[in-house]
Structure formats: C-alpha cells, structure tokens
Enzyme design. Structure first.
Site, PDB file in Angstrom:
ATOM      1  N   GLY A 191       0.798  -1.209   0.100  1.00  0.00           N
ATOM      2  CA  GLY A 191       0.021  -0.117  -0.072  1.00  0.00           C
ATOM      3  C   GLY A 191       0.686   1.155  -0.091  1.00  0.00           C
ATOM      4  O   GLY A 191       2.104   1.391   0.231  1.00  0.00           O
ATOM      5  N   HIS A 192       0.195   2.505  -0.063  1.00  0.00           N
ATOM      6  CA  HIS A 192       0.791   3.749  -0.196  1.00  0.00           C
ATOM      7  C   HIS A 192       1.488   3.944   1.075  1.00  0.00           C
ATOM      8  O   HIS A 192       1.177   3.711   2.145  1.00  0.00           O
ATOM      9  CB  HIS A 192       0.068   4.629  -0.692  1.00  0.00           C
ATOM     10  CG  HIS A 192      -1.141   5.016   0.090  1.00  0.00           C
ATOM     11  ND1 HIS A 192      -2.390   5.684  -0.278  1.00  0.00           N
ATOM     12  CD2 HIS A 192      -1.714   4.347   1.401  1.00  0.00           C
ATOM     13  CE1 HIS A 192      -3.239   5.955   0.648  1.00  0.00           C
ATOM     14  NE2 HIS A 192      -2.826   5.179   2.024  1.00  0.00           N
TER      15      HIS A 192
END
Length: 345
Positions: free
Chosen positions: A250-251
């Site tokens: 994920g970011h």
C-alpha cells in the site's frame, strides 16, 4: 530431464577450476574436468553438477549418476566413488552460483523494435533492448543495458538505473528505480494508492496520491504484484528486497534492505518494515505499524500491532510464535481431556 535449450541458453561446458572460482566451493577433483550443466540428483548425468543440502536426500545421493555434487563438508564422505565432491558451507548458495555460471541471465540485444513508442524527449541509455509495443513516456530516463519487454510501459518522468529488466506487460509510473531492478510480467508499480474521503452524500472523493515509488538497487517485484505510490510522501522498497507474485504494497509503506515478501501477502498503508524482514505467504499487515528488523511473520498471520525486531509471530491476531504453539498444545490437551471425560461418562 536436462535443461530445455529452447528456453535456457547454456554457457557450458565449464571446467571444474572455473566452476570453483565462480562458486567459491572447495574440491580435490581434477580441475580440468569439464561439465555441461546442472541437474537435480535424480536426473543428473556424468557431465552435470548437482547438489545436496538435506540429509533426507542421502539415498538419492547414493543412487545419482552426477559427475559432481555440491554439499556440506560433513557429508563429503557420502559421495559415491568416482564422483567429485564440491564442499561448501552453504551448498544451496554455491549451487545457485554454479547454475548462474552455466545459465546466466540473457544479455540485452541492443535495439528498438519498430512497434515501440518512445517519447521524443525520453533518454535511452547505451545498449538497451526495447521490445515490441513497449511504451516509454515523456521525460523518462532509461539507464544503459536495460531490457524493456514487449508491451511494458514506462511512464512519463520515470527513471531506471542501469541493468534493469522489465518483463512483458508490466508497468511503472511515478517511480525512480535503482540499478538492476527486475519487474516480472504484469507487475504494477506507482499506480494510485487506495485513499479516499467519504462525502456527506454517501460517496467517496479520491484523495490525490502525490508521492512516488522508490525502488532500491536490485529489487525484484514478482508477477502481478502491485506497489502503490505514496499519498503525500513516498513508498519505498529497500535495496535487494524481493516481492513474490501477487503481493500488495500500500501507499507510503517503507521497507528496509533485503526484505522478503511471499505470495499473496499484503501490507497496508504507512507501515514500516526494518531490514531483512520476512513475510510468509498470505500474511496481512495492518496500516501504520512498525515491523522491526529481522522479524519473521508466519503464513496467514494477521498482524495488528507493532512487532519487535527479531521476533517470530504467527496466527491471527498474530502472537509470538512460541506462545502461539504453546496455546495450540494446550487446546489439544484440553480437547483430549474432554474427549476422555465423555468416554468415561
């Protein structure tokens, strides 16, 4: 069966002296003896090198026809007569080096396929191979000796260090990659992270994802794995880290050096991994956590809290591994006792 030459070019034959020089093993065998390749114990012939790193395969060693075998010094006495023993403290690593000597990664074939689309201001380094239907965006910079496979997409402004290999149908955007980075088929790097704000009307407003992905030297990203770009800062995959197939990062995740993330594992946004962390298959890491250096996360573990350095955890929610197995043993004893009580009654 032997390595299929249709798929794997051979750099053989190689003499034992050169094999030892490349692999770092030790042997008293004839240094001029020649070998044509590598093979498992069960299939190897007299002109091939094999290996043994587990005692349970000693029967296969006794029956093999291999010309040489890589194994630990303590097992050298088990090698059949006429076979060359190559001893090494880490047999599998030594064998990997020997296999790479016989079957090195293909070198780039410099040139640009006529169907490739390259922006006028993109910079292509010396000796690069650009495959069919590849796309390289405006302002991208490709280091020397890179291979950009068929239908691979390098987005605008992306930088690739020298010797990178992008396999077919992968894409990279909003990213800076170091030397020797490998993206396997279908890998996706730099796409928008999963960030949004609910609206009063019950909808969702996408939060602009304004960060990048930074891939350290010699990272490898497996087939169909995804690494989202950061939302405000950067997503960072540390040097030498390896992602298996079907991994989700994920970011704003940051990993240290040499992390291993196995298939179908997922890391939620803003979690930080130290150096040499290992995530086994299907493990899941919640967001905004810290996983200390050297920690190991077991298969299918669900990590919801920080994990100290050099700690093994397993289970969902994840426990320290020793506590988890102690609890499992206790439950089994309790179940057996209840079963015995039922029979007695």
């Amino acid at each position: 069966m032997a390595v299929d030459p249709r798929f794997f070019a051979s750099a053989g034959p190689q003499v034992l002296a050169d094999i030892l020089l490349a692999a770092g093993g030790q042997s008293t065998g004839d240094p001029t003896r020649s070998f044509n390749g590598v093979a498992p114990l069960q299939a190897a012939g007299p002109d091939e090198v094999s290996f043994l790193d587990n005692r349970k395969y000693l029967p296969a060693l006794a029956a093999t026809r291999a010309g040489a075998v890589v194994l630990a010094p303590a097992l050298a006495g088990q090698v059949p007569e006429g076979m060359i023993a190559i001893t090494a403290a880490a047999p599998y690593l030594t064998f990997a080096r020997i296999a790479a000597l016989f079957h090195p990664a293909p070198a780039p074939v410099p040139g640009v396929h006529p169907s490739a689309v390259i922006a006028e201001d993109a910079v292509i380094g010396e000796g690069c191979e650009i495959g069919p239907c590849a796309v390289i965006g405006a302002g991208a910079c490709i280091g020397r000796g890179c291979i950009i496979g068929a239908h691979a997409v390098v987005g605008p402004g992306v930088e690739l260090g020298e010797g990178c290999r992008l396999h077919p149908h992968c894409s990279i955007s909003h990213a800076i990659a170091g030397r020797g980075v490998v993206l396997h088929p279908g890998a996706r790097i730099g796409q928008e992270g999963f960030g949004f704000a609910p609206t009063p009307e019950g909808g969702f407003l996408t939060m602009p994802q304004l960060g990048r992905v930074l891939l350290g030297d010699f990272c490898e990203i497996g087939a169909n794995s995804c690494v989202d770009r950061g939302s405000q800062g950067d997503t960072v995959i540390g040097p030498g880290s390896r992602l298996d197939n079907l991994v989700q990062v994920g970011h704003n995740v940051r990993t240290g050096r040499g992390c291993i993330i196995v298939g179908q594992a997922g890391i939620a946004g803003s979690t930080v991994l130290g150096d040499y962390v290992q995530l086994a298959a299907q493990s899941g890491i919640a967001g905004h956590l810290e996983i200390g250096s050297g920690a190991r996360i077991g298969a299918q573990a669900g990590v919801m809290n920080d994990v100290p350095a050099k700690t093994d955890v397993i289970g969902s929610p994840a426990w320290p591994a020793r506590e988890f197995w102690r609890a499992v043993a206790g439950l089994r004893k309790l179940g057996a006792a209840r079963q015995d009580e039922g029979k007695a009654g």
